[in-house]
Design an enzyme around this catalytic site. Structure first.
Site, PDB file in Angstrom:
ATOM      1  N   CYS A  12       0.863  -1.185   0.000  1.00 12.81           N
ATOM      2  CA  CYS A  12       0.000   0.000   0.000  1.00 12.81           C
ATOM      3  C   CYS A  12       0.899   1.235   0.000  1.00 12.81           C
ATOM      4  O   CYS A  12       2.124   1.129   0.163  1.00 12.81           O
ATOM      5  CB  CYS A  12      -0.849  -0.008   1.266  1.00 12.81           C
ATOM      6  SG  CYS A  12       0.203   0.040   2.745  1.00 12.81           S
ATOM      7  N   HIS A  74       3.417   1.692  11.868  1.00 16.21           N
ATOM      8  CA  HIS A  74       2.278   1.454  12.763  1.00 16.21           C
ATOM      9  C   HIS A  74       2.037   2.593  13.746  1.00 16.21           C
ATOM     10  O   HIS A  74       1.003   2.641  14.379  1.00 16.21           O
ATOM     11  CB  HIS A  74       2.504   0.140  13.512  1.00 16.21           C
ATOM     12  CG  HIS A  74       3.018  -0.940  12.604  1.00 16.21           C
ATOM     13  ND1 HIS A  74       4.365  -1.203  12.452  1.00 16.21           N
ATOM     14  CD2 HIS A  74       2.377  -1.754  11.734  1.00 16.21           C
ATOM     15  CE1 HIS A  74       4.536  -2.161  11.551  1.00 16.21           C
ATOM     16  NE2 HIS A  74       3.346  -2.512  11.096  1.00 16.21           N
ATOM     17  N   HIS A 124      -1.293  -5.028  19.659  1.00 16.68           N
ATOM     18  CA  HIS A 124      -0.768  -4.664  18.333  1.00 16.68           C
ATOM     19  C   HIS A 124      -0.084  -3.296  18.439  1.00 16.68           C
ATOM     20  O   HIS A 124      -0.600  -2.405  19.110  1.00 16.68           O
ATOM     21  CB  HIS A 124      -1.908  -4.626  17.312  1.00 16.68           C
ATOM     22  CG  HIS A 124      -1.417  -4.468  15.907  1.00 16.68           C
ATOM     23  ND1 HIS A 124      -1.025  -3.245  15.412  1.00 16.68           N
ATOM     24  CD2 HIS A 124      -1.215  -5.362  14.915  1.00 16.68           C
ATOM     25  CE1 HIS A 124      -0.615  -3.402  14.154  1.00 16.68           C
ATOM     26  NE2 HIS A 124      -0.725  -4.681  13.830  1.00 16.68           N
ATOM     27  N   GLU A 126       0.101  -0.757  16.499  1.00 17.59           N
ATOM     28  CA  GLU A 126      -0.725   0.397  16.115  1.00 17.59           C
ATOM     29  C   GLU A 126      -1.673   0.764  17.255  1.00 17.59           C
ATOM     30  O   GLU A 126      -1.900   1.952  17.536  1.00 17.59           O
ATOM     31  CB  GLU A 126      -1.536   0.095  14.842  1.00 17.59           C
ATOM     32  CG  GLU A 126      -2.369   1.299  14.414  1.00 17.59           C
ATOM     33  CD  GLU A 126      -3.283   1.026  13.220  1.00 17.59           C
ATOM     34  OE1 GLU A 126      -2.972   0.136  12.401  1.00 17.59           O
ATOM     35  OE2 GLU A 126      -4.316   1.709  13.127  1.00 17.59           O
ATOM     36  N   THR A 164      -6.550   0.573  11.727  1.00 16.66           N
ATOM     37  CA  THR A 164      -6.720   0.751  10.280  1.00 16.66           C
ATOM     38  C   THR A 164      -6.814  -0.556   9.492  1.00 16.66           C
ATOM     39  O   THR A 164      -7.180  -0.535   8.315  1.00 16.66           O
ATOM     40  CB  THR A 164      -5.527   1.547   9.703  1.00 16.66           C
ATOM     41  OG1 THR A 164      -4.323   0.855  10.051  1.00 16.66           O
ATOM     42  CG2 THR A 164      -5.494   2.964  10.226  1.00 16.66           C
ATOM     43  N   CYS A 194      -8.344   1.523   6.514  1.00 16.91           N
ATOM     44  CA  CYS A 194      -7.760   2.294   5.411  1.00 16.91           C
ATOM     45  C   CYS A 194      -8.196   1.752   4.059  1.00 16.91           C
ATOM     46  O   CYS A 194      -8.682   0.626   3.941  1.00 16.91           O
ATOM     47  CB  CYS A 194      -6.246   2.303   5.538  1.00 16.91           C
ATOM     48  SG  CYS A 194      -5.513   0.728   5.118  1.00 16.91           S
ATOM     49  N   SER A 222       1.203  -9.901  10.809  1.00 14.43           N
ATOM     50  CA  SER A 222       0.610  -8.826  10.011  1.00 14.43           C
ATOM     51  C   SER A 222      -0.910  -8.878  10.132  1.00 14.43           C
ATOM     52  O   SER A 222      -1.556  -9.800   9.631  1.00 14.43           O
ATOM     53  CB  SER A 222       1.037  -8.981   8.553  1.00 14.43           C
ATOM     54  OG  SER A 222       0.233  -8.181   7.727  1.00 14.43           O
ATOM     55  N   SER A 266       1.958  -5.423   3.476  1.00 16.82           N
ATOM     56  CA  SER A 266       3.394  -5.369   3.794  1.00 16.82           C
ATOM     57  C   SER A 266       4.198  -6.443   3.062  1.00 16.82           C
ATOM     58  O   SER A 266       5.387  -6.613   3.326  1.00 16.82           O
ATOM     59  CB  SER A 266       3.577  -5.528   5.311  1.00 16.82           C
ATOM     60  OG  SER A 266       2.750  -6.584   5.791  1.00 16.82           O
TER      61      SER A 266
END
Ligand code: 0CJ
Ligand code: F3S
Length: 314
Positions: A12, A74, A124, A126, A164, A194, A222, A266
């Protein structure tokens, strides 16, 4: 065997930017540069940058005073930003702009007097970053069942934001449960998820109608890659998450004629090629790409990296 590649799949705009930041930092400053956490959740990406001179650390106390430190895609908590400043580190922030947007939105809700709920997965990076970017308490909700356990008055002023990379469908279920239970709650619906996550999930749902086996190229840590595998499974397709071709098992393809391949945000396209090569080792393979959305999103690099080298040395 027929192989159909998902469209879109793989990198991305936030991942492209994060990797470019490490590459450019190495060019401008020379090795080593330090990266806090895996820049993105992919061993091949990390190994490649390590070979070029990046050093990956989990905490900033592993970074020497004054060195270049890069925050991963993240995002990080404000304590990490302050710690970096106190240690005199030269920080480059590779946090995805779409994660930063969630941080800003969360702070606005809190400033407006609302208690913030974060929909996401505990532990996580993020989620840890987003919680640490919001002053005050953030209540983490991971499932519809956890909505029922929230100890809040039904008319409390609330707001929610989300990680996201969540499943769009699961998140909608959690948001609906919040809206049913509380009378004064606002939030972005599923729009914090996202564009890349949404597009890859939609593509894999379509692809799952056409194939008997689904391979998702991506890492076990991931989040967005795991969600793609789950969608395949929920669609009734045998679905496997693989880092590369070495993890592909011949027994998955007994009497199988059609295989779908996608890749997490990723996962490098080279690893998709590597997986196709592993399938070729089992017999002849005919590869096509499904019709799908073309992504044209690009994010700007930090201004520090846009300056010519000479200007930085003055
Ligand atoms: O959290 C993000 C900004 C996504 C970064 C790209 O994907 P990945 O696999 O590094 O991270 P997730 O575990 O969040 O999907
Ligand atoms: Fe950003 Fe989404 Fe990629 S949040 S890093 S565009 S998976």
């Amino acid at each position: 065997m027929r192989v159909i590649l998902a469209q879109p799949r793989g990198f991305c705009a936030g991942v492209v930017r994060a990797i470019e930041i490490v590459d450019r930092a190495l060019q401008q400053h020379g090795a080593p540069v330090y990266v806090r956490h895996e820049i993105v959740h992919n061993r091949h990406v990390v190994d490649n940058l390590r070979q070029k001179g990046a050093r990956f650390v989990e905490e900033l106390d592993e970074v020497p005073q004054g060195a270049v430190a890069i925050f991963s895609a993240h995002g990080v908590a404000q304590t990490v930003e302050r710690d970096a400043e106190a240690r005199g580190l030269d920080v480059l922030d590779a946090t995805c702009p779409l994660v930063t947007k969630v941080h800003v939105q969360g702070r606005q809700y809190v400033a407006a007097g609302r208690t913030l709920i974060l929909i996401g997965h505990a532990g996580h990076p993020e989620v840890e970053g987003t919680i640490g970017q919001i002053p005050g308490t953030v209540l983490l909700v991971q499932s519809e069942a956890e909505v029922a356990q929230l100890d809040l008055p039904i008319d409390a002023p609330l707001a929610y934001v989300t990680q996201t990379t969540l499943s769009v469908d699961d998140t909608r279920g959690i948001i609906d449960a919040l809206l049913r239970r509380f009378t004064d709650i606002v939030g972005p619906d599923t729009r914090d998820i996202c564009y890349a996550t949404q597009n890859r999930q939609a593509a894999v749902r379509e692809l799952s109608k056409e194939v008997e086996v689904l391979l998702v190229v991506g890492a076990t840590n991931s989040s967005n890659s795991n969600r793609l595998r789950e969608i395949g499974s929920e669609s009734g397709v045998a679905s496997y998450l693989v880092a590369d071709g070495s993890e592909v098992k011949p027994e998955w393809f007994t009497n199988v004629r059609t295989v779908g391949i996608t890749a997490g945000a990723s996962a490098p396209e080279e690893m998709v090629e590597n997986v196709i090569d592993a399938l070729r080792a089992l017999g002849p393979v005919d590869v096509t790409t499904m019709a799908g959305r073309e992504e044209k999103v690009e994010f700007k690099l930090p201004s520090k990296l846009m300056q010519p080298l000479a200007a930085r040395e003055v």
